[in-house]
Design a protein around this motif. Structure first.
Motif, PDB file in Angstrom:
ATOM      1  N   TYR A 174       1.148  -1.377  -0.038  1.00  0.00           N
ATOM      2  CA  TYR A 174      -0.234   0.016  -0.251  1.00  0.00           C
ATOM      3  C   TYR A 174       0.912   1.503  -0.175  1.00  0.00           C
ATOM      4  N   SER A 195      -2.228   7.581  -4.360  1.00  0.00           N
ATOM      5  CA  SER A 195      -3.034   6.813  -3.898  1.00  0.00           C
ATOM      6  C   SER A 195      -4.698   6.679  -4.654  1.00  0.00           C
ATOM      7  N   ARG A 229      -4.889   4.288  -6.175  1.00  0.00           N
ATOM      8  CA  ARG A 229      -6.063   3.062  -5.162  1.00  0.00           C
ATOM      9  C   ARG A 229      -7.647   3.559  -6.389  1.00  0.00           C
ATOM     10  N   THR A 262       1.659   2.475  -3.391  1.00  0.00           N
ATOM     11  CA  THR A 262       1.541   2.995  -4.355  1.00  0.00           C
ATOM     12  C   THR A 262       0.920   3.899  -4.249  1.00  0.00           C
ATOM     13  N   ASP A 308      -8.679   1.972  -8.602  1.00  0.00           N
ATOM     14  CA  ASP A 308      -8.678   0.097  -8.576  1.00  0.00           C
ATOM     15  C   ASP A 308      -9.835   0.077  -7.992  1.00  0.00           C
TER      16      ASP A 308
END
Ligand SMILES: Cc1cc2nc3c(=O)[nH]c(=O)nc-3n(C[C@H](O)[C@H](O)[C@H](O)COP(=O)(O)OP(=O)(O)OC[C@H]3O[C@@H](n4cnc5c(N)ncnc54)[C@H](O)[C@@H]3O)c2cc1C
Length: 443
Positions: A94, A99, A102, A97, A105
């Motif tokens: 996490y 944000s 994310r 990555t 996703d």
């Protein structure tokens, strides 16, 4: 000309299929048909693409070719989690990555869930097939607890809702004191995967035609269209959506980028529900990456409940596994079942099965127009209930020339990284999976 060097072979059937009434498959293709779009593969990706195409233009002639029977492949073999939030994450994963990525996703996952929810409403499904109950991410010790705590911090950073549970609280849900902590997130949907995909397949009629036992053996360009040959028929199609996951490689596409990894599941015989406290139905992914997925599946009035255990990964570049591999995975499942549910001593596993996944080294889909008119929705990366569904929707939109947000995001993914050459790949992949499984321990 693209010729299939290999077709999918299934050794066994999943417990999900075995528990359903027998179904008569759609007939195989035995003539030549013309279509606007032909779809190769009848899993999450292929059937979601078909649904999206028929939503966008109900007059479009769509032909779906499935090599075997619907639900025989990985789509009818999975644990049934349509996740909204990524679950196999460590703090490192996490932390590294961005944000925005994310959030993309999560938005993609929720678009896939929306397709499934619309279908569930249309079909009037109950919770036995489509249950928007959320999921638990469970730990079985200090390392797992750390992952739970780290996951909570990361969910804070993307402002997602969750609830932390201590051992007693998760015990009240699951009826076992084996879990040391958990985190509940409400957005995941749990499905009976074989019933779901059969329902999706059976929703097609009119201008969408599905043929089972109709593997695409080859396709080649004929003027402005593509001609796909099957054992007893052919399809002339303007566009193709390639949705056969790892078997895209059997046509020579995505060579050297797809990692063929199998994972395994066992499901118990039905047991008297009074033997296990807690709720009758719940679903838990492991806090620890490479750990064990567990589900309690509520039976109807006559039947009892069952427990599903999913764990173990193997690298199988030939895209097949042996009975021995399923038996060996089964022994691991038995140990994990006993460790979690000592109160169910004597309850045996009734079904065991394996299923194929196609991963890429950098975890991106193999998506896009690989030849003029051929749109690939490949590389489920292990979470195909969401990712392959979304890739199917995006491939359908791209095939119709749309430049939607979803198409843009899929086109914006990096290209899959080349895998290391053999024998380093097999040695490296096998060692990597073994080390990760070993460090997951009983988690
Ligand atoms: C035990 C297990 C548990 C899992 N649990 C989960 C989970 O809980 N949640 C989740 O998101 N994911 C899970 N997965 C992964 C998930 O099942 C896959 O990611 C998903 O099925 C991929 O969907 P797909 O449509 O891309 O491919 P597939 O499901 O593999 O479908 C491809 C289809 O193409 C067909 N095909 C292949 N070649 C041809 C050809 N030449 N002509 C015609 N048809 C062809 C195949 O027969 C197959 O039906 C799990 C997998 C396994 C094995």
């Amino acid at each position: 000309m693209f010729v299939a060097s290999k077709l999918p072979q299934q050794l066994d059937r999943s417990g999900w299929v075995a528990m359903l009434p027998a179904r008569t498959p759609r007939p195989s293709l035995n003539r030549t048909l013309n279509a606007d779009v032909a779809i190769i593969g009848g899993g999450f990706a292929g059937l979601s693409a078909a649904r999206r195409l028929s939503q966008l233009d109900p007059t479009l002639k769509v032909v779906i070719l499935e090599a075997g029977e619907i639900a025989e492949g990985a789509t009818g073999r999975n644990s049934g989690f349509i996740i909204d939030l990524p679950h196999e994450v460590s703090s490192e994963d996490y932390g590294g990555t961005d944000s925005d990525e994310r959030r993309h996703d999560i938005k993609i996952h929720r678009m896939a869930i929306a397709l499934a929810r619309d279908l569930a409403v249309e079909k009037g499904w109950g919770k036995d097939i489509f249950d928007p109950c959320g999921k638990y991410n469970v730990a079985m010790g200090p390392q797992g607890d750390k992952h739970v705590a780290s996951y909570a911090r990361q969910l804070d950073s993307v402002k997602e809702e969750y609830r932390l549970l201590d051992s007693e609280e998760i015990g009240e849900v699951t009826g076992t004191r084996s879990f040391t902590s958990a985190i509940f997130t409400p957005g995941t949907v749990i499905i009976q995967p074989a019933a779901y995909i059969r329902g999706l397949a059976d929703s097609f009629g009119g201008s969408v035609k599905l043929f089972e036992h109709s593997p695409a053996l080859s396709f080649d360009r004929q003027g402005a269209s593509w001609r796909i040959k099957t054992p007893n028929g052919a399809v002339n199609a303007g566009k193709i959506v390639l949705a056969n996951n790892g078997h895209a490689q059997s046509f020579g596409l995505f060579r050297g980028v797809l990692l063929h990894v199998y994972t395994y599941a066992s499901m118990t015989e039905a047991f008297d529900p009074t033997r296990l406290g807690g709720q009758r139905s719940w679903a838990a992914t492991p806090a620890f990456p490479m750990g064990t997925t567990v589900r309690r599946v509520q039976g109807d009035k006559r039947d009892g409940d069952r427990i599903l255990i999913r764990s173990r990964y193997t690298y199988n570049p030939r895209m097949q596994v042996s009975d021995g591999a399923i038996t060996r995975a089964g022994r691991i499942h038995d140990r994990k079942f006993e460790a979690r549910f000592p109160m169910l001593k004597g309850v045996r596993m009734q079904y065991r099965w394996a299923g194929a996944m196609a991963l890429t080294w950098n975890g991106v889909p193999a998506f896009g127009e690989v030849e003029p008119g051929i749109f690939a929705a490949i590389a489920c990366n292990g979470v195909g209930a969401t990712k392959a569904t979304a890739a199917g929707i995006a491939a359908a939109e791209a095939a119709l020339g749309m430049d939607s947000w979803l198409v843009q995001v899929f086109r914006g993914f990096a290209t899959p990284k080349p895998l290391p050459p053999q024998p380093f790949l097999t040695i490296g992949a096998t060692a990597n999976l073994s080390v990760k499984e070993w460090s997951a321990g009983m988690e």
